[in-house]
Motif scaffolding. Structure first.
Motif, PDB file in Angstrom:
ATOM      1  N   LEU A  49      45.929  38.454  29.576  1.00 56.31           N
ATOM      2  CA  LEU A  49      46.669  39.394  30.418  1.00 56.31           C
ATOM      3  C   LEU A  49      45.751  40.119  31.396  1.00 56.31           C
ATOM      4  CD1 LEU A  49      49.197  40.919  27.861  1.00 56.31           C
ATOM      5  CD2 LEU A  49      49.774  39.689  29.953  1.00 56.31           C
ATOM      6  N   LEU A  50      44.565  40.524  30.931  1.00 55.30           N
ATOM      7  CA  LEU A  50      43.632  41.209  31.824  1.00 55.30           C
ATOM      8  C   LEU A  50      43.109  40.272  32.909  1.00 55.30           C
ATOM      9  CD1 LEU A  50      41.569  43.471  29.400  1.00 55.30           C
ATOM     10  CD2 LEU A  50      43.336  44.148  31.011  1.00 55.30           C
ATOM     11  N   LEU A  51      42.879  39.022  32.563  1.00 53.85           N
ATOM     12  CA  LEU A  51      42.435  38.052  33.562  1.00 53.85           C
ATOM     13  C   LEU A  51      43.530  37.807  34.596  1.00 53.85           C
ATOM     14  CD1 LEU A  51      39.997  36.338  34.243  1.00 53.85           C
ATOM     15  CD2 LEU A  51      40.929  34.506  32.832  1.00 53.85           C
ATOM     16  N   THR A  52      44.769  37.753  34.135  1.00 54.87           N
ATOM     17  CA  THR A  52      45.893  37.612  35.065  1.00 54.87           C
ATOM     18  C   THR A  52      45.991  38.821  35.985  1.00 54.87           C
ATOM     19  OG1 THR A  52      47.101  36.315  33.407  1.00 54.87           O
ATOM     20  CG2 THR A  52      48.375  37.238  35.220  1.00 54.87           C
ATOM     21  N   ASN A  53      45.780  40.004  35.426  1.00 55.02           N
ATOM     22  CA  ASN A  53      45.794  41.214  36.243  1.00 55.02           C
ATOM     23  C   ASN A  53      44.677  41.184  37.283  1.00 55.02           C
ATOM     24  OD1 ASN A  53      46.675  44.062  36.761  1.00 55.02           O
ATOM     25  ND2 ASN A  53      44.590  44.480  36.087  1.00 55.02           N
ATOM     26  N   GLY A  54      43.508  40.670  36.899  1.00 60.69           N
ATOM     27  CA  GLY A  54      42.411  40.558  37.855  1.00 60.69           C
ATOM     28  C   GLY A  54      42.742  39.625  39.004  1.00 60.69           C
ATOM     29  N   LEU A  55      43.417  38.520  38.705  1.00 59.86           N
ATOM     30  CA  LEU A  55      43.831  37.607  39.770  1.00 59.86           C
ATOM     31  C   LEU A  55      44.827  38.278  40.706  1.00 59.86           C
ATOM     32  CD1 LEU A  55      44.298  34.302  37.740  1.00 59.86           C
ATOM     33  CD2 LEU A  55      42.446  34.852  39.320  1.00 59.86           C
ATOM     34  N   SER A  56      45.718  39.085  40.131  1.00 62.95           N
ATOM     35  CA  SER A  56      46.700  39.792  40.952  1.00 62.95           C
ATOM     36  C   SER A  56      46.018  40.792  41.876  1.00 62.95           C
ATOM     37  CB  SER A  56      47.712  40.506  40.050  1.00 62.95           C
ATOM     38  OG  SER A  56      48.615  41.280  40.812  1.00 62.95           O
ATOM     39  N   GLU A  57      45.046  41.543  41.338  1.00 64.08           N
ATOM     40  CA  GLU A  57      44.333  42.515  42.163  1.00 64.08           C
ATOM     41  C   GLU A  57      43.528  41.829  43.259  1.00 64.08           C
ATOM     42  OE1 GLU A  57      41.942  44.928  39.670  1.00 64.08           O
ATOM     43  OE2 GLU A  57      43.631  45.875  38.632  1.00 64.08           O
ATOM     44  N   LEU A  70      33.999  35.191  32.624  1.00 63.50           N
ATOM     45  CA  LEU A  70      34.545  33.957  33.196  1.00 63.50           C
ATOM     46  C   LEU A  70      35.102  34.191  34.597  1.00 63.50           C
ATOM     47  CD1 LEU A  70      36.368  32.506  30.054  1.00 63.50           C
ATOM     48  CD2 LEU A  70      34.249  31.684  31.102  1.00 63.50           C
ATOM     49  N   ARG A  71      35.702  35.352  34.790  1.00 60.10           N
ATOM     50  CA  ARG A  71      36.226  35.678  36.120  1.00 60.10           C
ATOM     51  C   ARG A  71      35.090  35.785  37.135  1.00 60.10           C
ATOM     52  NH1 ARG A  71      39.047  41.439  37.679  1.00 60.10           N
ATOM     53  NH2 ARG A  71      39.378  41.026  39.893  1.00 60.10           N
ATOM     54  N   ALA A  72      33.974  36.401  36.726  1.00 56.84           N
ATOM     55  CA  ALA A  72      32.822  36.514  37.626  1.00 56.84           C
ATOM     56  C   ALA A  72      32.246  35.141  37.953  1.00 56.84           C
ATOM     57  CB  ALA A  72      31.762  37.410  36.989  1.00 56.84           C
ATOM     58  N   LEU A  73      32.172  34.266  36.947  1.00 56.58           N
ATOM     59  CA  LEU A  73      31.672  32.914  37.194  1.00 56.58           C
ATOM     60  C   LEU A  73      32.602  32.139  38.122  1.00 56.58           C
ATOM     61  CD1 LEU A  73      30.420  31.857  33.628  1.00 56.58           C
ATOM     62  CD2 LEU A  73      29.019  32.367  35.650  1.00 56.58           C
ATOM     63  N   ALA A  74      33.907  32.320  37.925  1.00 56.91           N
ATOM     64  CA  ALA A  74      34.863  31.631  38.789  1.00 56.91           C
ATOM     65  C   ALA A  74      34.716  32.084  40.237  1.00 56.91           C
ATOM     66  CB  ALA A  74      36.282  31.891  38.295  1.00 56.91           C
ATOM     67  N   ALA A  75      34.486  33.386  40.429  1.00 60.95           N
ATOM     68  CA  ALA A  75      34.278  33.887  41.791  1.00 60.95           C
ATOM     69  C   ALA A  75      32.967  33.371  42.376  1.00 60.95           C
ATOM     70  CB  ALA A  75      34.294  35.411  41.783  1.00 60.95           C
ATOM     71  N   LEU A  76      31.941  33.257  41.522  1.00 62.01           N
ATOM     72  CA  LEU A  76      30.637  32.788  41.995  1.00 62.01           C
ATOM     73  C   LEU A  76      30.702  31.341  42.475  1.00 62.01           C
ATOM     74  CD1 LEU A  76      27.576  33.342  42.304  1.00 62.01           C
ATOM     75  CD2 LEU A  76      27.311  32.564  39.933  1.00 62.01           C
ATOM     76  N   PHE A  77      31.443  30.512  41.744  1.00 59.64           N
ATOM     77  CA  PHE A  77      31.521  29.092  42.088  1.00 59.64           C
ATOM     78  C   PHE A  77      32.788  28.745  42.869  1.00 59.64           C
ATOM     79  CE2 PHE A  77      28.720  29.170  38.361  1.00 59.64           C
ATOM     80  CZ  PHE A  77      27.647  28.438  38.842  1.00 59.64           C
ATOM     81  N   SER A  78      33.515  29.776  43.313  1.00 61.01           N
ATOM     82  CA  SER A  78      34.717  29.586  44.150  1.00 61.01           C
ATOM     83  C   SER A  78      35.732  28.653  43.487  1.00 61.01           C
ATOM     84  CB  SER A  78      34.321  29.044  45.528  1.00 61.01           C
ATOM     85  OG  SER A  78      33.426  29.927  46.172  1.00 61.01           O
ATOM     86  N   VAL A  79      36.006  28.909  42.220  1.00 65.88           N
ATOM     87  CA  VAL A  79      36.986  28.102  41.492  1.00 65.88           C
ATOM     88  C   VAL A  79      38.385  28.438  42.002  1.00 65.88           C
ATOM     89  CG1 VAL A  79      37.951  27.572  39.217  1.00 65.88           C
ATOM     90  CG2 VAL A  79      35.499  28.025  39.480  1.00 65.88           C
ATOM     91  N   ASP A  80      39.191  27.421  42.200  1.00 64.58           N
ATOM     92  CA  ASP A  80      40.545  27.614  42.723  1.00 64.58           C
ATOM     93  C   ASP A  80      41.385  28.427  41.739  1.00 64.58           C
ATOM     94  OD1 ASP A  80      42.555  26.744  44.865  1.00 64.58           O
ATOM     95  OD2 ASP A  80      43.565  26.214  42.991  1.00 64.58           O
ATOM     96  N   SER A  81      42.183  29.351  42.275  1.00 68.56           N
ATOM     97  CA  SER A  81      42.998  30.217  41.420  1.00 68.56           C
ATOM     98  C   SER A  81      44.025  29.423  40.622  1.00 68.56           C
ATOM     99  CB  SER A  81      43.700  31.279  42.268  1.00 68.56           C
ATOM    100  OG  SER A  81      44.538  30.670  43.233  1.00 68.56           O
ATOM    101  N   LEU A  82      44.499  28.312  41.181  1.00 70.06           N
ATOM    102  CA  LEU A  82      45.466  27.487  40.451  1.00 70.06           C
ATOM    103  C   LEU A  82      44.853  26.939  39.165  1.00 70.06           C
ATOM    104  CD1 LEU A  82      48.209  26.120  40.260  1.00 70.06           C
ATOM    105  CD2 LEU A  82      47.311  24.244  41.657  1.00 70.06           C
ATOM    106  N   PHE A  83      43.586  26.545  39.230  1.00 69.08           N
ATOM    107  CA  PHE A  83      42.901  26.055  38.032  1.00 69.08           C
ATOM    108  C   PHE A  83      42.770  27.169  36.991  1.00 69.08           C
ATOM    109  CE2 PHE A  83      38.949  25.508  35.631  1.00 69.08           C
ATOM    110  CZ  PHE A  83      39.181  24.266  35.049  1.00 69.08           C
ATOM    111  N   ILE A  84      42.464  28.391  37.459  1.00 72.18           N
ATOM    112  CA  ILE A  84      42.330  29.523  36.534  1.00 72.18           C
ATOM    113  C   ILE A  84      43.668  29.827  35.872  1.00 72.18           C
ATOM    114  CG2 ILE A  84      41.735  31.960  36.346  1.00 72.18           C
ATOM    115  CD1 ILE A  84      39.882  31.605  38.724  1.00 72.18           C
TER     116      ILE A  84
END
Length: 483
Positions: A235-243, A358-372
């Motif tokens: 839920l917190l990771l989803t909230n981070g994507l929303s923000e 994991l969210r920080a790593l995804a931002a670092l490597f520009s992981v697509d939000s759909l994959f997250i």
């Protein structure tokens, strides 16, 4: 029996037992007030948009401490749980006083930082220490949630969160100096209410017992706790994507949705004739998480209020559910409640810390939000299948519907007689144990048995020593094992 004949006998066949007895209502009100004040303090400090940065002390701590506060928070809880599990010799009152004093000093340092010219490094250290103190206060309040019994705990938890949302909405409309004073005073007020609860419930009476806890179960449902932590992290990771789509969300909407959800849960807990079936609550968790992640993916940035409302609904629903799971687990095991709440909170904190990493790593490597988003859904589904499946939840809450009716003195006496045969209680100690099991406070017990409070305390210490426990709550948990 017909309705007419029931009425002639002076009973209403549709009448249902109240969740709280008149004797328990004042204690429950105190717990709602104290725990609600602590949650209000957290909401005021952690708000990124409702309060200006100078007012938002916790936000400054988060910026200066980065991931450090979560690490310290979890580490303190783990150490606390280990100490309690090994010795259970922690003086709860001293811990509350020390934690509150450190927390208030930390708040004062942050509020005076502009005047003192404090540097970032000491503020970072102070932020970590402050979060560690907040962790101790939170689990000490968790232990007191058990003092109202499982039957009323859901009502008390939901009521506390409702009070925190109401308090935050009130402080939004106040001048800055009032908010700063609240940040300084709310922890102290919460601690004062905690001492009032302890005095009324007698839940922290100390003894000199050195023996191990007795009972049939010394296990903590770690798999269920881990599942709760993963759901919270999702839920917190989803909230981070929303923000990340438009920046900070509309927190007013989050507060209003949280208030509505907590009031609804409190109403359900107050008026249903039996305890709410938490297996039914669990069945709603996975759809809520999947719905939140879908909304983050499907809704455009200019329609973000819809996903903010969904995430606010999901988080409030989840956190009340998590506290209730911890409370039931604490009541069903002879493991000290302080250790149970510490372990549950630590696992949740570690899971959310992993999600932030994991969210920080995804931002670092520009992981697509759909994959997250797809990963969040897959992990949530796997968690519901293997860690927090319905069978595991039912194992934790299965005794919830068969709780002892504390108003039935004969049933309480039977439980006490079974336990007394093993630990050799005297007749006077049996009478005291029956009333403790019924949830009566020390004043009521002294009055009913015509003994002084000093004499009662002596009997309680002797009873705890015979049972090998260290607190009133542990003694009640032990008696429940014989019911």
């Amino acid at each position: 029996m017909s309705l007419k004949s029931s009425a002639r006998r002076g009973r209403e066949p549709w009448a249902r037992p109240a969740v709280l007895s008149p004797a328990d209502a004042p204690l429950a009100a105190l717990v709602i007030l104290g725990f609600g004040l602590l949650r209000t303090w957290s909401l005021i400090g952690g708000s990124p948009t409702l309060f200006i940065p100078a007012q938002s002390m916790l936000l400054a701590a988060e910026r200066s401490a980065a991931f450090g506060e979560d690490v310290v928070y979890a580490a303190v809880l783990i150490v606390l749980s280990i100490v309690v599990l090994r010795t259970n010799r922690i003086n709860r009152k001293a811990l509350m006083v020390a934690s509150t004093a450190i927390l208030c000093l930390g708040v004062g340092l942050f509020l005076l930082a502009p005047l003192l010219g404090a540097q970032a490094f000491p503020l970072s250290i102070a932020g970590r220490v402050m979060f560690a103190s907040a962790a101790c206060i939170a689990v000490l309040w968790g232990e007191q949630l058990c003092s109202v019994g499982i039957r009323a705990s859901l009502l008390v938890i939901a009521g506390s969160y409702a009070l925190s949302y109401i308090g935050t909405l009130i402080f939004v409309a106040t001048p800055p100096f009032v908010v700063e004073a609240a940040q300084l005073l709310l922890p102290a007020l919460s601690a004062g209410v905690w001492f009032a609860v302890v005095k009324r419930a007698g839940a922290c009476d100390e003894s000199t017992a050195d023996g191990p806890l007795r009972g049939r179960s010394r296990t903590v449902p770690y798999r269920v706790f881990l599942g709760v932590g993963i759901f919270g992290a999702a839920l917190l990771l989803t909230n981070g994507l929303s923000e990340g789509k438009t920046g900070a969300p509309d927190e007013f909407l989050t507060l209003y949705v949280g208030l509505a959800v907590s009031l609804c849960i409190a109403g359900i807990a107050a008026f249903l004739p039996r305890n709410v079936d938490l297996t039914f609550v669990f069945r709603l968790m996975l759809p809520i998480i999947v719905a939140c992640t879908f909304l983050v993916f499907a809704i455009e940035a200019d329609q973000q209020p819809y996903e903010v409302a969904a995430i606010g609904f999901g988080w409030t629903f989840f956190i009340i559910f998590a506290w209730e799971i911890w409370c039931i687990a604490a009541a069903k095991t002879t493991v000290p409640p302080l250790a149970v709440f510490s372990l549950g909170s630590a696992i949740l904190s570690l899971c959310t810390l992993a999600a932030e990493g994991l969210r920080a790593l995804a931002a670092l490597f520009s992981v697509d939000s759909l994959f997250i988003i797809a990963s969040i859904c897959i992990v949530s589904i796997l968690t519901s299948l293997f860690l927090l499946n319905e069978q595991k939840v039912r194992e934790v809450v299965q005794d919830q519907r068969t709780l002892l009716d504390r108003a039935d003195e004969s049933a309480c006496r039977l439980c006490v007689e079974r336990m007394a045969a093993e630990i050799k209680l005297t007749e006077r100690e049996k009478e005291i144990a029956i009333r403790v099991l019924q949830g009566k406070d020390n004043a009521a017990i002294s009055q009913e048995l015509f003994i002084s409070k000093a004499t009662l305390y002596t009997h309680l210490r002797n009873m705890y020593k015979k049972a090998g426990v260290h607190s009133r709550q542990e003694f009640s948990n032990l008696m429940n094992r014989y019911c």
